[in-house]
Scaffold this motif. Structure first.
Motif, PDB file in Angstrom:
ATOM      1  N   MET A   1      -8.681 -18.208 -24.435  1.00  0.00           N
ATOM      2  CA  MET A   1      -9.192 -19.558 -24.351  1.00  0.00           C
ATOM      3  C   MET A   1     -10.131 -19.835 -25.510  1.00  0.00           C
ATOM      4  N   ALA A   2     -10.027 -21.013 -26.061  1.00  0.00           N
ATOM      5  CA  ALA A   2     -10.853 -21.409 -27.197  1.00  0.00           C
ATOM      6  C   ALA A   2     -12.336 -21.401 -26.820  1.00  0.00           C
ATOM      7  N   LEU A   3     -13.159 -21.291 -27.834  1.00  0.00           N
ATOM      8  CA  LEU A   3     -14.606 -21.232 -27.651  1.00  0.00           C
ATOM      9  C   LEU A   3     -15.239 -22.111 -28.715  1.00  0.00           C
ATOM     10  N   CYS A   4     -16.254 -22.869 -28.340  1.00  0.00           N
ATOM     11  CA  CYS A   4     -16.915 -23.768 -29.289  1.00  0.00           C
ATOM     12  C   CYS A   4     -18.275 -23.187 -29.677  1.00  0.00           C
ATOM     13  N   ARG A   5     -18.418 -22.900 -30.957  1.00  0.00           N
ATOM     14  CA  ARG A   5     -19.680 -22.386 -31.497  1.00  0.00           C
ATOM     15  C   ARG A   5     -19.950 -23.063 -32.840  1.00  0.00           C
ATOM     16  N   CYS A   6     -21.218 -23.171 -33.210  1.00  0.00           N
ATOM     17  CA  CYS A   6     -21.562 -23.809 -34.482  1.00  0.00           C
ATOM     18  C   CYS A   6     -21.176 -22.912 -35.645  1.00  0.00           C
ATOM     19  N   GLU A   8     -20.108 -20.488 -38.655  1.00  0.00           N
ATOM     20  CA  GLU A   8     -19.627 -19.124 -38.497  1.00  0.00           C
ATOM     21  C   GLU A   8     -20.677 -18.044 -38.713  1.00  0.00           C
ATOM     22  N   LYS A   9     -21.754 -18.352 -39.402  1.00  0.00           N
ATOM     23  CA  LYS A   9     -22.784 -17.345 -39.655  1.00  0.00           C
ATOM     24  C   LYS A   9     -23.777 -17.242 -38.509  1.00  0.00           C
ATOM     25  N   GLN A  10     -24.172 -18.386 -37.949  1.00  0.00           N
ATOM     26  CA  GLN A  10     -25.242 -18.377 -36.949  1.00  0.00           C
ATOM     27  C   GLN A  10     -24.771 -17.960 -35.554  1.00  0.00           C
ATOM     28  N   HIS A  11     -23.703 -18.549 -35.060  1.00  0.00           N
ATOM     29  CA  HIS A  11     -23.284 -18.286 -33.679  1.00  0.00           C
ATOM     30  C   HIS A  11     -21.827 -17.858 -33.573  1.00  0.00           C
ATOM     31  N   LYS A  12     -21.333 -17.098 -34.532  1.00  0.00           N
ATOM     32  CA  LYS A  12     -19.972 -16.568 -34.462  1.00  0.00           C
ATOM     33  C   LYS A  12     -19.806 -15.804 -33.150  1.00  0.00           C
ATOM     34  N   GLY A  15     -19.262 -10.040 -28.746  1.00  0.00           N
ATOM     35  CA  GLY A  15     -19.616  -9.520 -27.444  1.00  0.00           C
ATOM     36  C   GLY A  15     -18.866 -10.175 -26.296  1.00  0.00           C
ATOM     37  N   THR A  16     -17.724 -10.786 -26.582  1.00  0.00           N
ATOM     38  CA  THR A  16     -16.912 -11.391 -25.527  1.00  0.00           C
ATOM     39  C   THR A  16     -15.702 -10.506 -25.269  1.00  0.00           C
ATOM     40  N   LYS A  17     -15.040 -10.716 -24.147  1.00  0.00           N
ATOM     41  CA  LYS A  17     -13.860  -9.906 -23.865  1.00  0.00           C
ATOM     42  C   LYS A  17     -12.668 -10.344 -24.711  1.00  0.00           C
ATOM     43  N   GLU A  18     -12.691 -11.545 -25.239  1.00  0.00           N
ATOM     44  CA  GLU A  18     -11.649 -12.047 -26.144  1.00  0.00           C
ATOM     45  C   GLU A  18     -12.057 -11.752 -27.583  1.00  0.00           C
ATOM     46  N   GLU A  19     -11.073 -11.556 -28.449  1.00  0.00           N
ATOM     47  CA  GLU A  19     -11.348 -11.398 -29.878  1.00  0.00           C
ATOM     48  C   GLU A  19     -10.964 -12.700 -30.570  1.00  0.00           C
ATOM     49  N   TYR A  20     -11.959 -13.370 -31.120  1.00  0.00           N
ATOM     50  CA  TYR A  20     -11.735 -14.632 -31.821  1.00  0.00           C
ATOM     51  C   TYR A  20     -11.575 -14.343 -33.307  1.00  0.00           C
ATOM     52  N   ILE A  21     -10.432 -14.743 -33.866  1.00  0.00           N
ATOM     53  CA  ILE A  21     -10.110 -14.339 -35.231  1.00  0.00           C
ATOM     54  C   ILE A  21     -10.360 -15.416 -36.276  1.00  0.00           C
ATOM     55  N   ASN A  22     -10.345 -16.682 -35.869  1.00  0.00           N
ATOM     56  CA  ASN A  22     -10.489 -17.768 -36.831  1.00  0.00           C
ATOM     57  C   ASN A  22     -10.943 -19.020 -36.105  1.00  0.00           C
ATOM     58  N   TYR A  23     -11.360 -20.012 -36.864  1.00  0.00           N
ATOM     59  CA  TYR A  23     -11.779 -21.279 -36.255  1.00  0.00           C
ATOM     60  C   TYR A  23     -11.107 -22.454 -36.961  1.00  0.00           C
ATOM     61  N   MET A  49     -10.651 -19.466 -32.091  1.00  0.00           N
ATOM     62  CA  MET A  49      -9.400 -19.178 -31.400  1.00  0.00           C
ATOM     63  C   MET A  49      -9.037 -17.702 -31.450  1.00  0.00           C
ATOM     64  N   THR A  50      -8.339 -17.277 -30.408  1.00  0.00           N
ATOM     65  CA  THR A  50      -7.762 -15.939 -30.396  1.00  0.00           C
ATOM     66  C   THR A  50      -6.542 -15.940 -31.323  1.00  0.00           C
ATOM     67  N   LYS A  51      -5.975 -14.785 -31.590  1.00  0.00           N
ATOM     68  CA  LYS A  51      -4.791 -14.708 -32.436  1.00  0.00           C
ATOM     69  C   LYS A  51      -3.647 -15.528 -31.853  1.00  0.00           C
ATOM     70  N   GLU A  52      -3.438 -15.417 -30.556  1.00  0.00           N
ATOM     71  CA  GLU A  52      -2.364 -16.165 -29.898  1.00  0.00           C
ATOM     72  C   GLU A  52      -2.566 -17.674 -30.054  1.00  0.00           C
ATOM     73  N   GLU A  53      -3.790 -18.140 -29.844  1.00  0.00           N
ATOM     74  CA  GLU A  53      -4.081 -19.575 -29.991  1.00  0.00           C
ATOM     75  C   GLU A  53      -3.923 -20.021 -31.439  1.00  0.00           C
ATOM     76  N   TYR A  54      -4.415 -19.209 -32.354  1.00  0.00           N
ATOM     77  CA  TYR A  54      -4.332 -19.586 -33.766  1.00  0.00           C
ATOM     78  C   TYR A  54      -2.878 -19.645 -34.225  1.00  0.00           C
TER      79      TYR A  54
END
Length: 80
Positions: A1-6, A8-12, A15-23, A49-54
């Protein structure tokens, strides 16, 4: 599932169970209705986004659910 963060340096995401690869920037960024989900942060958010989402995004999908499933976000089409 997508995640919204400001930015990429400050709040990338980490520590989540998903691996987010790109935005991707949401429609209208930075004048958007999508804001960083971190507590006490009010900056416009990037859609991580995760790899699948991206991969789906690269194949034309533009509507994604957030990890909490309380809302969805639309991103612009890929410009190749």
């Amino acid at each position: 599932m997508a995640l919204c963060r400001c930015d990429e340096k400050q709040h990338k995401p980490k520590g989540t169970k998903e691996e987010y690869i790109n935005y991707v920037k949401p429609i209208g960024y930075p004048e958007t209705s999508s804001f960083c989900g971190r507590k006490n942060c009010n900056k416009p958010g990037l859609i991580w986004m995760t790899k699948e989402e991206y991969d789906k995004y690269l194949n034309g999908q533009t509507l994604f659910s957030y990890a909490s499933s309380v809302s969805k976000v639309k991103v612009p089409k890929v410009n190749f």
